[in-house]
Design a protein around this motif. Structure first.
Motif, PDB file in Angstrom:
ATOM      1  N   UNK A  53       0.708  -1.215   0.073  1.00 20.40           N
ATOM      2  CA  UNK A  53       0.039  -0.010   0.073  1.00 20.40           C
ATOM      3  C   UNK A  53       0.972   1.203   0.103  1.00 20.40           C
ATOM      4  N   UNK A  54       0.282   2.363  -0.594  1.00 18.19           N
ATOM      5  CA  UNK A  54       0.840   3.591  -0.718  1.00 18.19           C
ATOM      6  C   UNK A  54       0.087   4.819  -0.346  1.00 18.19           C
ATOM      7  N   UNK A  55       0.854   5.852  -0.333  1.00 21.85           N
ATOM      8  CA  UNK A  55      -0.048   7.152   0.081  1.00 21.85           C
ATOM      9  C   UNK A  55      -1.217   7.179  -0.974  1.00 21.85           C
ATOM     10  N   UNK A  56      -2.319   7.624  -0.526  1.00 21.29           N
ATOM     11  CA  UNK A  56      -3.595   7.743  -1.366  1.00 21.29           C
ATOM     12  C   UNK A  56      -4.403   6.516  -1.437  1.00 21.29           C
ATOM     13  N   UNK A  57      -3.876   5.389  -0.773  1.00 19.16           N
ATOM     14  CA  UNK A  57      -4.881   4.272  -1.121  1.00 19.16           C
ATOM     15  C   UNK A  57      -5.806   4.284   0.106  1.00 19.16           C
ATOM     16  N   UNK A  58      -6.836   3.484  -0.101  1.00 14.17           N
ATOM     17  CA  UNK A  58      -8.208   3.592   1.043  1.00 14.17           C
ATOM     18  C   UNK A  58      -7.798   2.556   2.110  1.00 14.17           C
ATOM     19  N   UNK A  59      -8.264   3.177   3.079  1.00 11.89           N
ATOM     20  CA  UNK A  59      -8.302   2.215   4.551  1.00 11.89           C
ATOM     21  C   UNK A  59      -9.843   2.464   5.058  1.00 11.89           C
ATOM     22  N   UNK A  60     -10.219   1.336   5.140  1.00  7.04           N
ATOM     23  CA  UNK A  60     -11.844   1.259   5.656  1.00  7.04           C
ATOM     24  C   UNK A  60     -11.898   0.965   7.103  1.00  7.04           C
ATOM     25  N   UNK A  61     -12.632   1.256   7.846  1.00  6.05           N
ATOM     26  CA  UNK A  61     -13.245   0.719   9.033  1.00  6.05           C
ATOM     27  C   UNK A  61     -14.577   0.577   9.271  1.00  6.05           C
ATOM     28  N   UNK A  62     -15.028  -0.578   9.949  1.00  8.19           N
ATOM     29  CA  UNK A  62     -16.218  -0.948  10.019  1.00  8.19           C
ATOM     30  C   UNK A  62     -16.539  -1.726  11.424  1.00  8.19           C
ATOM     31  N   UNK A  63     -17.730  -1.803  11.740  1.00  6.01           N
ATOM     32  CA  UNK A  63     -17.784  -2.958  13.039  1.00  6.01           C
ATOM     33  C   UNK A  63     -18.213  -3.997  12.351  1.00  6.01           C
TER      34      UNK A  63
END
Lengths: 277, 277, 277
Positions: free
Chosen positions: C256-266
Motif C-alpha cells: 500500500x502507498x499514499x492515497x490508498x483507501x483504508x476502511x473501518x467498520x464494525x
C-alpha cells in the motif's frame, strides 16, 4: 554543560526528530542539540550500540545521550538512565547499552519512571517525544538522575549476545563485518587486541586478511598505498579493522555485507592469494 | 563570531558528522555549527568546490568553513588554512578551493601542521575528527591562523582543471551540466557573463538552449511560465543557467546527467525545435 | 524567544538548507535553528501541511516556522505571514497552511511584501534564501509582523481541498493513507473523532480495519501485542490511525502507498478475514 545528543532510527524524512527537539527546547531553550545519526536501520539495536560506543566519548563530559532505537516501545520494557565515564545516557532497556556497560564502570543507574517529568499524556508509540525528550531536557536543566526513578540493579540491564572474534585451532582469527559505512567500507569487530596474538615477528610472514574471495596481505597505513579501485585492510576510524577499496566501495567490489565473515591469519609473504573458491 | 560550517562527503548514516561536532564542542562549547551538506558524492572534490563557492558568502564574515572531502587522507597531502573575503577555510590541498582562489584575493594562507592543536593520536583515516575539528574549534576560540602552521606560497595550493564554457567558430556556446540537484534540475557552468556575447538584440532572434535532444527558446523569468511537465531554461539559485522541468525532474525527463553538454546559440524565433537526432 | 524551524522539500544533498541558515545567522547570529524535515516530496504541499500540523505545537510559543514548499516561486503567488496559537508562520500562499487555519483562530495575518527586509536582489527561483530567511531573521530580532506587509483578509489565504473520512450508507468509514513514514507505517487521515460513531459497545462486535487485502480486528495498545511481521492497527504518533507491521514495513508487506483507501467498520468478533479478493 548542556549538550544533548540524539541517536535514533527515525530517519530524516518525517517530523519525528524535529518534534523531539521541539519538546526539549520547550523545556530547556538553552540546550545544544547534536545529531549523532538518525540513520540506524529500523529497530537495529546492535548497530545503534556500535555507533554509540564509537561516538559518545568525543563529546564533553556531562553530555546527555539519547538513544532511541526502541522496537519494544509501549510494551513493558523499562527505560534506563545511566551515568558512566562522566556521561549520561537515556535508552530503552533492550541491550543497546551493552558495549558501554562492558567497557566502563557504572556510576549510577536508575529505571526512568517518574511521570512528573514526562509529557502528559504518554502515547504508546512515541516515547522519544513523550518520555526521552522531556527527561533529557530536565536533566540538562540540572535535575538529578535519581529524581527520574528508583535505582536499578545493574544486572537488570539487558545485555545483547555479541559474538567476539575467536582464534580457531589452526590459528585463524574469525571476525565479521558489523557495519558498512557510507563509503562502502566494511567495518569489522576486530580490534588491535584481537590481532596481537597473530602478530608476525618472524621474517617472511605477514598478516593476511581474507574477506570473501579476496585476500589482502598486511595492514595499510593509509588509503593511498594502493591504486584506485584496489582493496586494502586498515585500522579504521573506530579503531577496528576495516576492509576498504580505495576511492570505491568495498561492499560492492567484494560483494560483502553486514554479518559476513572476515578472517585473519599469518601466512608466508607473497603467497598466492586464496582465490580458488 | 563563532560559526563553523561543515561541507563533507560523510553522508548522514554513520556517526562521522556527529563525532566531528563532538570534538569541536568539547573544545569550544559556544561554537554554532551549521551543515552546508554532507551529501557530496564520495571523494567528489569538484562537486564540493562548486557547492562551497555557491554557499560560503551567505554566511557572516568571520565564519570558519570546514571542507572535508579528502580522498588523500593519511597520505602526504597537506592541509590548507586560508583567509579570503573575510572568511576562514580549512581544506585538504586537493583542489577543492580552486573556485574561491580564482575569484578572490588571498588574505592569508598557511599549511596546517601544528600538532599542538590536533587530537592525539592522529589516525590515518579520519583527519576530519583528529585535525580539522580541533583546529576549527581553536580558530573559533580566537587562536590566530598563523599559529596553525607556516605561511604557504599561494602557488602551492593545488588547482583543479575546470573546463569553462567556450564559444566555437559557429557561435555556439558549449557548456555542461555540473550538478543535478534534489529536484532533478540540471545546473550548468554557464553564467550571465558567458551568455553576454550571444545576447540577441536583433529582432526575430532568440537564445536557444539545447540540452540533449530538447531545444528551449529563451530564458524564463520564473517556473510558472510553462505548463507542468514542460522544460524551461532559467538563471538559477547559483546564478548559473539551469535546465528545469516544471514540477518534475529535468534529469529524468531529458535523460541527462552530470557532465553532459548544454549548448546555447542565437537562432530565429520559433524555428522548429531541433529534435531530429 | 529565538527559535526558527525549517520545513522544506529541499532535501539535504545540495547547499540550499545551509544557505538559508547562513542568511538567517548573518542577520541574527543568536537564532536557534531547528530542522523539522527537508524530506517533503518535491512540491508536495499536502504532505508539508500534514507535517506542519503534526509538529509545530511541540515547539515553544513564539517560535517562527518557515514552510518552504513552493512550486509557484517567482510567479505571482503571495507570501503569508501568520500568527496563530502563539506561533508565527511564513509560507507561500499555496494552501500549505490549510490544516492550521482550520484548527485555530487567526491572530494576525499579513501579506509579506516589504522589500526592505528581503535580500537584494531577489531571485526568481530561491525565495527561501532571498525572502523567507531574512524576514524570519528580522522577526526573530523583534521586528513586528505588521512591518512585513499589509494586513491580508483571511479568506485570501488559499485552502486545499482535503478529503475527510466519511461513513457511507452501510456504516463503513472510508479514509485513506496520507503518508508512509520511514518505518513503512501507513499513516491515515482517520482520527479518534472519526471512529467514535463506529464504537462497538455491543458484545460480540469489534472495529475492523481493512487496508488492501488485510483485515485487522481491533485497535492495538502497543506494537508488541502481535508477533514480529504481523500487522496491527494503532492510534499513532500523530494521533491518527496507523496500520503497522511489527518490526517491518506495512507499506511493503501490504503493498500500500499514499492515497490508498483504508476502511473501518464494525463486525462480528473473529469473523473470517476478508481476504477473498
Amino acid at each position: 554543560m548542556s549538550i544533548i545528543t540524539l541517536l535514533t532510527d527515525f530517519g530524516l524524512q518525517d517530523e519525528y526528530v524535529g518534534v523531539v527537539k521541539g519538546v526539549i527546547l520547550s523545556i530547556n531553550p538553552a540546550a545544544t542539540l547534536v545529531d549523532i545519526t538518525h540513520g540506524v536501520a529500523a529497530q537495529d539495536v546492535h548497530q545503534a550500540g556500535d555507533i554509540l560506543s564509537a561516538a559518545f566519548n568525543y563529546f564533553p563530559k556531562g553530555s546527555i545521550h539519547l538513544i532511541i532505537v526502541d522496537p519494544g516501545v509501549g510494551s513493558g520494557r523499562s527505560i534506563i538512565g545511566l551515568r558512566l565515564n562522566g556521561h549520561l545516557f537515556l535508552a530503552p532497556n533492550n541491550g543497546v547499552l551493552t558495549h558501554i556497560l562492558d567497557r566502563y564502570d557504572v556510576e549510577e543507574i536508575v529505571e526512568v519512571s517518574n511521570g512528573q517529568y514526562f509529557l502528559n499524556p504518554v502515547s504508546q508509540t512515541f516515547h522519544g517525544r513523550d518520555i526521552f525528550a522531556p527527561v533529557a531536557a530536565h536533566l540538562c536543566l540540572g535535575v538529578e538522575l535519581k529524581a527520574m526513578g528508583p535505582a536499578m540493579p545493574e544486572k537488570k540491564a539487558l545485555r545483547l549476545q555479541t559474538e567476539r572474534p575467536q582464534i580457531d585451532a589452526e590459528g585463524v582469527l574469525k571476525g565479521k563485518v558489523v557495519g558498512v559505512d557510507r563509503f562502502g567500507n566494511l567495518i569489522t569487530n576486530i580490534s588491535l587486541n584481537h590481532l596481537e596474538p597473530l602478530s608476525c615477528q618472524k621474517q617472511g610472514r605477514v598478516l593476511t586478511i581474507k574477506a570473501g574471495k579476496t585476500a589482502i596481505q598486511g595492514l595499510a597505513e593509509h588509503y593511498s598505498q594502493v591504486a584506485k579501485g584496489e582493496p586494502l585492510a586498515i585500522m579504521g576510524s573506530r579503531r577496528c579493522l576495516e576492509v576498504v577499496v580505495r576511492e570505491g566501495s568495498a561492499s560492492q567490489a567484494l560483494n560483502l555485507k553486514k554479518g559476513d565473515p572476515v578472517l585473519v591469519y599469518s601466512s608466508a609473504v607473497e603467497s598466492p592469494t586464496r582465490n580458488t573458491e
